[in-house]
Design an enzyme around this catalytic site. Structure first.
Site, PDB file in Angstrom:
ATOM      1  CG  LEU A 153      -1.719   1.281   1.522  1.00  0.00           C
ATOM      2  CD1 LEU A 153      -2.629   1.645   0.351  1.00  0.00           C
ATOM      3  CD2 LEU A 153      -2.533   1.131   2.807  1.00  0.00           C
ATOM      4  CD  GLU A 196       1.645   4.422  -4.441  1.00  0.00           C
ATOM      5  OE1 GLU A 196       0.937   3.552  -4.958  1.00  0.00           O
ATOM      6  OE2 GLU A 196       1.657   5.621  -4.837  1.00  0.00           O
ATOM      7  N   PRO A 197       5.846   6.583  -1.795  1.00  0.00           N
ATOM      8  CG  PRO A 197       7.710   6.830  -3.200  1.00  0.00           C
ATOM      9  CD  PRO A 197       6.465   6.016  -3.023  1.00  0.00           C
ATOM     10  CB  ALA A 200       0.172   6.889  -0.878  1.00  0.00           C
ATOM     11  N   GLY A 201       1.242   7.427   2.528  1.00  0.00           N
ATOM     12  CA  GLY A 201       1.529   6.678   3.743  1.00  0.00           C
ATOM     13  C   GLY A 201       0.324   6.783   4.652  1.00  0.00           C
ATOM     14  CG  ASP A 245     -11.100  -2.207  11.748  1.00  0.00           C
ATOM     15  OD1 ASP A 245     -10.460  -1.159  11.927  1.00  0.00           O
ATOM     16  OD2 ASP A 245     -12.329  -2.236  11.542  1.00  0.00           O
ATOM     17  NE  ARG A 295      -5.162   0.860  12.209  1.00  0.00           N
ATOM     18  CZ  ARG A 295      -5.858   1.761  11.523  1.00  0.00           C
ATOM     19  NH1 ARG A 295      -7.158   1.897  11.742  1.00  0.00           N
ATOM     20  NH2 ARG A 295      -5.263   2.516  10.622  1.00  0.00           N
ATOM     21  CD  GLU A 310      -0.866  -3.454  10.512  1.00  0.00           C
ATOM     22  OE1 GLU A 310      -1.928  -3.049  10.003  1.00  0.00           O
ATOM     23  OE2 GLU A 310      -0.353  -4.550  10.242  1.00  0.00           O
TER      24      GLU A 310
END
Length: 382
Positions: free
Chosen positions: A124, A126-127, A129-130, A240, A243, A363
């Site tokens: 998931l 990306e540089p 998109a965190g 969910d 976590r 997470e």
């Protein structure tokens, strides 16, 4: 499926012995060599650890959330890198498939994931998109019966060993937010998919994270998870469960550190008596124990609610926030109680101090958990 009490005790007892007798003696070796021995991975496979959360019909143990958390606590009593070896198979690397996969996809992939023959990764981040996970730029362009993926992901756990990636990619370039993102099952040997070398990290040596690049990677449309545009839903529901699992690991690490502190403080003497007799040392132990108990209670209560079918997005975020912040404080106090011995490598305290720092980041960062908790609380009206 919840285990009966006798079966649960047998499982936890087996894992506790494996952790104490097999894994803990290897902690220093794994940290130094940045690799978990192959024979240990094989033993984890034989114990069924890669299939803890996979339904029994596909070869897994099919544990309830509560039982999985109890296993997570036990694995927290050793270096977190060991848990990471099978963690993606149990959590984010498989649960999208379990929750949203069709029957053909499940029968094709889940037995291998459950056995540990297939290692999974969840791609998931990306540089750009965190924490803003809906901002993914990796593109999935439809071309006949295939999608063509182009882009890159960073900090992907177990990528260098993965046989299957769950990849979030944008299928609708005109939709800039979550509705334009879809999820795909991408085999690790797909032409055009490349994995960079493991990153050098602050802690958790032996658990690898890598950059993953997609250069014209063709993925059959049959490998899409769910409908187009539902990728963000897949990601959030997977998180969910993840976590709660991580909350359990944090509790286990805290309990390990507290036990180490009690043993050390009972033996270490200053001013002609054990430092455990000094009230300020006792205060650090008391605060650590209280916070660990609170984290355990919140995590297990939330796990039971999830097993009962309740929506626990708020509670899972609260559990992860509290447990990850808690274990950071416990690790800091452990260094303080051990003093100079805690700062050097011999006792492993400084290693745990570094290892647990990531729990407040992946997470979902602590700040993202706060936003989730606030949003859900406002939605519920209190």
């Amino acid at each position: 499926m919840a285990l009966d009490l006798e079966t649960r005790e047998q499982l936890i007892g087996t894992i506790r012995r494996f952790v104490s007798e097999r894994l803990r003696p290897l902690e220093g070796k794994v940290a130094e060599e940045d690799e978990i021995p192959d024979e240990v991975i094989d033993e984890m496979r034989q114990l069924g650890l890669f299939g803890l959360s996979i339904p029994e019909e596909f070869g897994g143990l099919g544990l309830s959330m509560e039982d999985e958390c109890l296993v997570g606590i036990e694995f927290g009593r050793t270096s977190p890198a060991f848990r990471s070896a099978f963690g993606t198979n149990v959590g984010i690397g498989s649960q999208g498939l379990v929750m949203f996969g069709n029957e053909e996809q499940k029968h094709r992939w889940l037995p291998g994931i459950a056995s540990g023959d297939i290692i999974t990764s969840f791609a998931l981040t990306e540089p750009e998109a965190g924490s803003d996970s809906a901002a993914v730029r990796t593109r999935a362009r439809r071309d006949g019966n295939d999608y063509v993926l182009d882009g890159s992901k960073i900090y992907i756990t177990n990528a260098d060993k993965a046989g299957l990636f769950t990849v979030m990619a944008r299928t609708n370039p005109d939709e800039k937010r979550a509705a334009g993102v879809s999820a795909f099952l991408v085999p690790g040997n797909s032409p055009g998919l490349s994995v960079g070398p493991p990153e050098r990290k602050m802690g958790q040596q032996g658990a690898h994270i890598c950059t993953v690049s997609f250069d014209g990677v063709r993925v059959p449309a049959a490998n899409r998870l769910g409908e187009e545009g539902s990728g963000f839903k897949v990601a959030m529901q997977v998180l969910d469960r993840g976590r709660l699992h991580l909350s359990a690991v944090c509790v286990g690490v805290a309990e390990r550190l507290i036990a180490d502190c009690v043993a050390f403080a009972s033996e270490r003497r200053q001013f002609d008596k054990p430092i455990a007799e000094f009230q300020l040392v006792q205060a650090m132990i008391a605060d650590s124990k209280t916070e660990a108990l609170a984290a355990r209670a919140l995590m297990l209560e939330t796990a039971r609610k999830r097993d009962a079918g309740a929506n626990v997005t708020l509670e899972a975020a609260a559990s992860k926030l509290f447990a990850s912040e808690m274990v950071g404080k416990v690790a800091d106090r452990a260094v303080q109680i051990f003093g100079g011995a805690g700062y050097v490598a011999d006792h492993g305290i400084e290693r745990f101090y570094r290892d647990v720092r990531i729990f407040r980041i992946y997470e979902g960062t602590s700040q993202i958990q706060q936003l989730v908790i606030a949003r859900e609380t406002l939605k519920r009206g209190g």
